[in-house]
Design a protein around this motif. Structure first.
Motif, PDB file in Angstrom:
ATOM      1  N   ARG A  18       0.561  -1.617  -0.122  1.00 33.67           N
ATOM      2  CA  ARG A  18      -0.008   0.394  -0.178  1.00 33.67           C
ATOM      3  C   ARG A  18       0.664   0.872   0.149  1.00 33.67           C
ATOM      4  NH1 ARG A  18      -3.245  -1.191   4.332  1.00 33.67           N
ATOM      5  NH2 ARG A  18      -2.083   0.400   5.832  1.00 33.67           N
ATOM      6  N   LEU A  21       1.991   2.094  -3.543  1.00 30.03           N
ATOM      7  CA  LEU A  21       1.794   1.941  -4.575  1.00 30.03           C
ATOM      8  C   LEU A  21       0.989   3.867  -3.947  1.00 30.03           C
ATOM      9  CD1 LEU A  21      -0.806  -0.457  -4.619  1.00 30.03           C
ATOM     10  CD2 LEU A  21       0.723  -0.256  -6.884  1.00 30.03           C
ATOM     11  N   LEU A  30       2.401   6.362 -11.705  1.00 34.74           N
ATOM     12  CA  LEU A  30       0.628   5.505 -12.076  1.00 34.74           C
ATOM     13  C   LEU A  30       0.550   6.841 -12.070  1.00 34.74           C
ATOM     14  CD1 LEU A  30       0.425   2.588  -8.472  1.00 34.74           C
ATOM     15  CD2 LEU A  30       1.503   2.724 -11.726  1.00 34.74           C
ATOM     16  N   LEU A  41       0.206  -4.162 -12.691  1.00 35.91           N
ATOM     17  CA  LEU A  41       0.801  -4.057 -11.200  1.00 35.91           C
ATOM     18  C   LEU A  41       1.848  -5.199 -10.345  1.00 35.91           C
ATOM     19  CD1 LEU A  41      -2.368  -0.891  -9.673  1.00 35.91           C
ATOM     20  CD2 LEU A  41       0.140  -0.538 -10.880  1.00 35.91           C
ATOM     21  N   VAL A  52      -2.165  -6.884  -4.180  1.00 36.23           N
ATOM     22  CA  VAL A  52      -1.598  -5.149  -4.520  1.00 36.23           C
ATOM     23  C   VAL A  52      -3.586  -4.995  -5.141  1.00 36.23           C
ATOM     24  CG1 VAL A  52      -2.160  -4.470  -7.282  1.00 36.23           C
ATOM     25  CG2 VAL A  52      -0.208  -5.562  -6.199  1.00 36.23           C
ATOM     26  N   MET A  56      -5.488  -1.576  -2.585  1.00 35.98           N
ATOM     27  CA  MET A  56      -5.757  -0.832  -3.447  1.00 35.98           C
ATOM     28  C   MET A  56      -7.175  -0.427  -3.206  1.00 35.98           C
ATOM     29  SD  MET A  56      -4.034   0.774  -7.082  1.00 35.98           S
ATOM     30  CE  MET A  56      -3.171   0.976  -7.678  1.00 35.98           C
TER      31      MET A  56
END
Length: 220
Positions: A18, A21, A30, A41, A52, A56
């Motif tokens: 997390r 990302l 991104l 990803l 992932v 997300m």
């Protein structure tokens, strides 16, 4: 190709994914408006799609992404006006909060805080924007935590997560990001001598970089 750093102490794999990302979104790696699938990803970060997808979904609750059924996750876009407003709110909260925290930061905590500042510099030296965003996040929230106001820390964490810094790559190449990273050590110098006014002034200048220098990728 982006890869995750080693797990830190007391950090779960889901939290690590997390964080990576979130940093990739903030740095612009991104791209806003683009839809990414969990498998794509996962391949990009060198992990399976499941963590992932879970990460997300967490970021969707923060408003950073929107789930698109049978497609993946779309990175939310921020307008120039939105970014101006975010910066204005951060300027209202962060400089004065850190200023007031300076007298209560224990002397024993200073070496650890200095280490967090060095992590930001190290990330720039390794040209790792993901690590840079994460280290910067940890350092600033650690300072705000001395306010002993968890609601304030949560608000600022949310504001920082919504900020977009797509100009970081050219700043890294031009050396401006390294100079900005070094300001964290300047901030620690002021904290160590308990210069509250100096800390507040530097914080205002530092946050201004987010909207002025960093957001447009301009050279100083």
């Amino acid at each position: 190709m982006t890869r995750l750093r080693p797990l830190g102490r007391q950090e779960t794999f889901r939290e690590q994914v997390r964080g990576a990302l979130r940093a990739a979104i903030i740095s612009g790696e991104l791209r806003p408006g683009t839809v990414y699938s969990a498998p794509a990803l996962g391949a990009r970060f060198g992990v399976s799609p499941t963590p992932v997808r879970e990460a997300m979904l967490d970021l969707a609750r923060e408003g950073l992404v929107v789930s698109r059924r049978n497609k993946g996750f779309q990175i939310t876009e921020m307008s120039e006006e939105d970014l101006d407003h975010l910066t204005a709110v951060r300027l209202l909260i962060e400089p004065s909060t850190v200023r007031d925290a300076v007298p209560v930061i224990p002397e024993a905590d200073l070496p650890a805080l200095r280490g967090l500042a060095q992590n930001i510099v190290d990330a720039v030296e390794h040209a790792d924007l993901i690590a840079y965003i994460e280290a910067d996040h940890v350092f600033h929230l650690a300072l705000l935590a001395y306010s002993d106001n968890r609601f304030l820390v949560d608000v600022v964490a949310g504001l920082r997560a919504q900020t977009r810094l797509p100009g970081l790559t050219p700043l890294l190449r031009g050396g401006a990001l390294g100079r900005s990273a070094a300001e964290h050590h300047e901030l620690m110098d002021l904290i160590e001598v308990r210069d509250s006014a100096g800390v507040e002034a530097l914080m205002r200048r530092h946050i201004g970089h987010v909207r002025g220098l960093w957001a447009h990728g301009a050279e100083r």
